[in-house]
Design an enzyme around this catalytic site. Structure first.
Site, short mmCIF file in Angstrom:
data_model
loop_
_atom_site.label_atom_id
_atom_site.label_comp_id
_atom_site.label_asym_id
_atom_site.label_seq_id
_atom_site.Cartn_x
_atom_site.Cartn_y
_atom_site.Cartn_z
N HIS A 28 0.87 -0.74 -0.22
CA HIS A 28 -0.09 -0.53 -0.06
C HIS A 28 1.28 1.12 -0.15
O HIS A 28 0.74 2.30 0.95
CB HIS A 28 -0.98 -0.07 1.07
CG HIS A 28 -1.81 -1.22 1.46
ND1 HIS A 28 -1.26 -2.71 2.07
CD2 HIS A 28 -2.87 -1.22 1.10
CE1 HIS A 28 -2.63 -3.70 1.39
NE2 HIS A 28 -3.60 -2.56 1.07
N HIS A 262 -4.11 3.43 -3.83
CA HIS A 262 -4.33 2.82 -2.23
C HIS A 262 -3.15 2.09 -2.00
O HIS A 262 -2.58 1.53 -0.65
CB HIS A 262 -5.55 2.79 -1.96
CG HIS A 262 -5.89 1.56 -1.08
ND1 HIS A 262 -5.69 1.87 0.58
CD2 HIS A 262 -6.56 0.52 -0.84
CE1 HIS A 262 -6.03 0.63 1.38
NE2 HIS A 262 -5.92 -0.27 0.54
N GLU A 411 -18.19 -5.14 24.08
CA GLU A 411 -16.77 -6.30 23.94
C GLU A 411 -15.88 -6.87 23.72
O GLU A 411 -14.95 -6.92 24.34
CB GLU A 411 -18.27 -7.74 24.40
CG GLU A 411 -19.23 -8.62 25.04
CD GLU A 411 -20.84 -6.91 24.62
OE1 GLU A 411 -20.52 -6.75 23.48
OE2 GLU A 411 -21.62 -7.97 25.51
N HIS A 473 -29.40 -16.13 24.04
CA HIS A 473 -28.26 -16.56 25.31
C HIS A 473 -27.95 -16.85 25.69
O HIS A 473 -27.20 -17.37 26.24
CB HIS A 473 -28.91 -15.76 26.39
CG HIS A 473 -28.98 -14.27 26.55
ND1 HIS A 473 -29.91 -13.25 25.35
CD2 HIS A 473 -28.72 -12.99 26.60
CE1 HIS A 473 -30.10 -12.00 25.17
NE2 HIS A 473 -29.30 -12.23 26.22
#
Ligand SMILES: Cc1ncc(C[n+]2csc(CCOP(=O)(O)OP(=O)(O)O)c2C)c(N)n1
Length: 675
Positions: A28, A262, A411, A473
């Protein structure tokens, strides 16, 4: 300060970066050309470290988020002498120290592995938290900075929301992040995917934000000076830069700001590689040369850094002389060693959930290990990290004397911050949430494994017995997913992760012992929500449970068994129930094995494995997860009963019956299997 020299140095970085990509035929080039000016000013004028002592704990740290800009880092560190010419010439090649995306290598200045966008700067936030934690305990002389470098992709990644919120909320003024805002990303311009006002967003999170021309050295200098003087907030320096700054076509026309710059060699774009090298003052035939003036300059930079650090080291030494006890505590923290711990002394009531046993262990650790940061994603009273929290306080803006990080519902951010804390060193990070939400953490767990970080993951509510909360869950496939990492080796040729699902309270003590003593890789503790009958012991249950250190062991052993039952976690107690029936009703002789970690069990001698799970006996496995959890252990002639569908909302006891997990039902299954 020498304008011409600064320009020359930045152009040298550009030329080196694009030459690396050109030779490797991949990489890059455009981004490094945009970020070169900032890097040069940062490293030549601000960044404090000791070139002769790269691991010095009180160095400034640079956390790259945009790992695809690795050539920018290698070029900069090459000027500083961290890399050799050969290293640069072998960019992205087998065995080189210049891999495609940076891999943690502190001796060469690479503080973190990066590439998965968003995680790099979040690890930087973790390192900044670690620095504040140490400062609160040892004094204001701990004042090193953490510099982040982020690009459009990192800003867009969801994790940046968590990192930005937490850094602002905690007032991490020791975190200074440069945003290489070049308006170009991989496949489009940024205005095709976003119209947010990034400055306002970070300001809303409590950051100080300054927008500058990212190629103007004077503006960069001022922004860094102000950021270093900031006492309340983290700083975001939005550097407006140009992708491929300095590129020209074969006709000598400027060719900057194009998306195609890029991610491929300059020679494969509308720009001309040779002309561009020429424009940057480089010799295309000796593309990896450092310009003579730049070389002299960087030698003087290194000397100056060494002198500055020597002065700092003298200051630290005089603090040490005046604070011998504190100094030895600091050394202990930084060594990674543990104090003497007696996990046998941690007592539990009978029949606890393993999360509750874990809570007791955490309470013990809060009193005995002073360098832990425990964190929960807004579940501390459910995942039972509150056992730790009750004995400390939360980290707050301006007050890092506590040791608990309330991460909020984030999380992935939390786990990535833990990786950053571990990378900083001196502190043991623990993160907790429901097991089902380990899915949200997976990218960070993977980077934890790759970077070989001793992060402790606490996952509670480990199976369908979560009950009423229902299938969203109730973890089913999570254990199988996590155990895949036990089968994967890291670059040190070790099992990359240790996953432990203890059978009862005392085995939880042992699992925590193993987690704390594992300084080489991350460890996960998979814990139950519901109470579990303690596994019977003829002697001392803790002593028996130390068998878990071999990954698996017999909790009931008879001579010449008719069958061997295997499980981990709460299913071991179910096997104990079923065994009573097998013995009473059918007069069978039964061995029961608890295998909290298949990975560690597999590391034992064949003889030991054979003793626990003999190949010439019928083997029956019980798991609340997918049968694959135990199929490898049970072998081709074994039989494993597990869950092969998502759970349902109902009380846990009802689910046990509906799914066939009561002692009676397991007894039936075993007798069926033996027919
Ligand atoms: C999590 C993640 N998703 C996707 C990618 C692939 N990728 C590499 S760079 C990039 C976007 C680059 O845009 P930007 O961050 O602005 O970098 P620049 O173009 O300025 O070099 C993408 C999508 C990645 N590395 N990480």
């Amino acid at each position: 300060m020498n304008k011409e020299l600064d320009q020359l140095a930045a152009d040298n970085i550009r030329a080196l970066a694009i030459a690396m990509v050109e030779k490797a035929k991949s990489g890059h080039p455009g981004g490094p050309m945009g970020g070169a000016d900032y890097m040069h000013i940062l490293y030549s004028e601000f960044f404090n470290y000791d070139p002769s002592d790269m691991h010095w704990p009180f160095r400034d740290r640079f956390f790259m988020d945009a790992g695809h800009l690795s050539s920018l880092m290698y070029a900069q560190y090459y000027l500083l002498g961290n890399f050799k010419k050969d290293d640069i010439a072998n960019f992205r090649q087998w065995g080189s120290v210049t891999p495609g995306h940076p891999e943690v290598d502190v001796a060469r200045g690479i503080e973190n592995t990066s590439g998965p966008l968003g995680q790099g700067h979040t690890m930087g936030v973790g390192a900044a938290i670690a620095a504040k934690f140490l400062k609160a305990r040892f004094g204001d002389w701990i004042n090193h900075k953490v510099y982040g470098f982020i690009s459009d992709g990192g800003v867009q990644e969801e994790i940046s929301q968590g990192a930005g919120r937490i850094a602002g909320h905690l007032g991490l003024n020791n975190f200074i992040m440069f945003y290489d805002s070049n308006d170009v990303q991989l496949s489009s311009k940024t205005d095709e995917v976003t119209s947010e006002d990034t400055a306002k967003k970070y300001e809303a999170w409590g950051w100080k934000v300054v927008t500058i021309d990212g190629h103007d050295h004077e503006q960069i200098r001022k922004a860094l000076k102000d950021a270093n003087a900031e006492t309340e907030k983290p700083t975001l320096i939005i550097g407006e830069t140009i992708m491929g700054k300095g590129c020209v076509t074969a006709d000598g026309e400027m060719y900057e700001g194009y998306t195609e710059l890029h991610g491929k060699p300059i020679g494969d774009t509308g720009a001309d590689y040779e002309k561009t090298m020429d424009n940057l003052g480089a010799d295309v035939n000796n593309p990896f040369d450092i310009y003579a003036k730049v070389s002299d300059f960087y030698n003087s930079v290194k000397d100056a850094k060494k002198k500055a650090v020597d002065a700092k080291k003298a200051e630290i030494q005089s603090w040490r002389n005046d604070n011998e006890k504190l100094a030895s505590k600091l050394d202990m923290f930084l060594s990674g060693d543990l104090p003497d711990l007696d996990f046998d002394s941690i007592e539990h009531k009978g029949g606890l959930a393993t999360r509750a046993a874990s809570s007791n262990v955490l309470g013990y650790l809060a009193e005995n290990v002073e360098n832990m940061i425990v964190s929960s994603a807004d579940l501390s009273n459910s995942d039972k990290t509150d056992g730790f929290l009750k004995k400390t306080t939360v980290l707050k803006k301006g007050d890092f004397s506590g040791a608990f990080l309330q991460a909020g519902v984030a999380e992935l951010t939390m786990a990535t911050i833990a990786n950053g804390i571990a990378l900083h060193g001196g502190i043991i990070p623990v993160v907790a949430t429901f097991f089902v939400f380990s899915d949200y953490m997976k990218p960070a767990i993977r980077l934890s494994c790759i970077q070989e970080l001793p992060v402790k993951f606490v996952w509670t509510h480990d199976a369908f017995r979560v009950g009423e909360d229902g299938p969203t869950h109730q973890p089913v496939e999570q254990e199988a997913q996590i155990r895949l990492l036990e089968k994967l080796k890291n670059h040190s040729h070790e099992q990359s992760f240790v996953a432990l699902r203890p059978a009862d309270s005392q085995e939880t003590n042992v699992a925590w012992k193993m987690a704390m003593e594992n300084s080489k890789t991350p460890t996960g503790l998979i814990l139950s929500r519901q109470g579990i009958q303690d596994i019977p012991s003829k002697g001392n249950r803790y002593e028996d449970a130390l068998g878990a250190e071999k990954g698996g062991y017999l909790v009931q052993e008879v001579a010449d068994p008719d069958i061997v039952l295997i499980a981990n976690g709460s299913e071991v107690a179910t096997l104990v129930d079923a065994t009573k029936l097998l013995e009473e009703k059918d007069g069978l002789k039964v061995n029961i094995a608890s295998i909290p970690s298949e990975g560690i069990f597999r590391q034992q001698t064949k003889a030991y494995q054979e003793k626990v799970i003999p190949s010439d006996k019928p083997i029956f496995g019980l798991t609340a997860g997918l049968p694959v959890n135990l199929q490898g252990l049970a072998g081709p002639n074994g039989n494993v009963f597990g869950l092969e569908h998502f759970g349902y909302s109902a009380p846990a006891k009802v689910l046990d019956e509906k799914f066939g997990f009561t002692g009676d039902q397991v007894y039936q299954q075993v007798t069926e299997f033996l027919k």
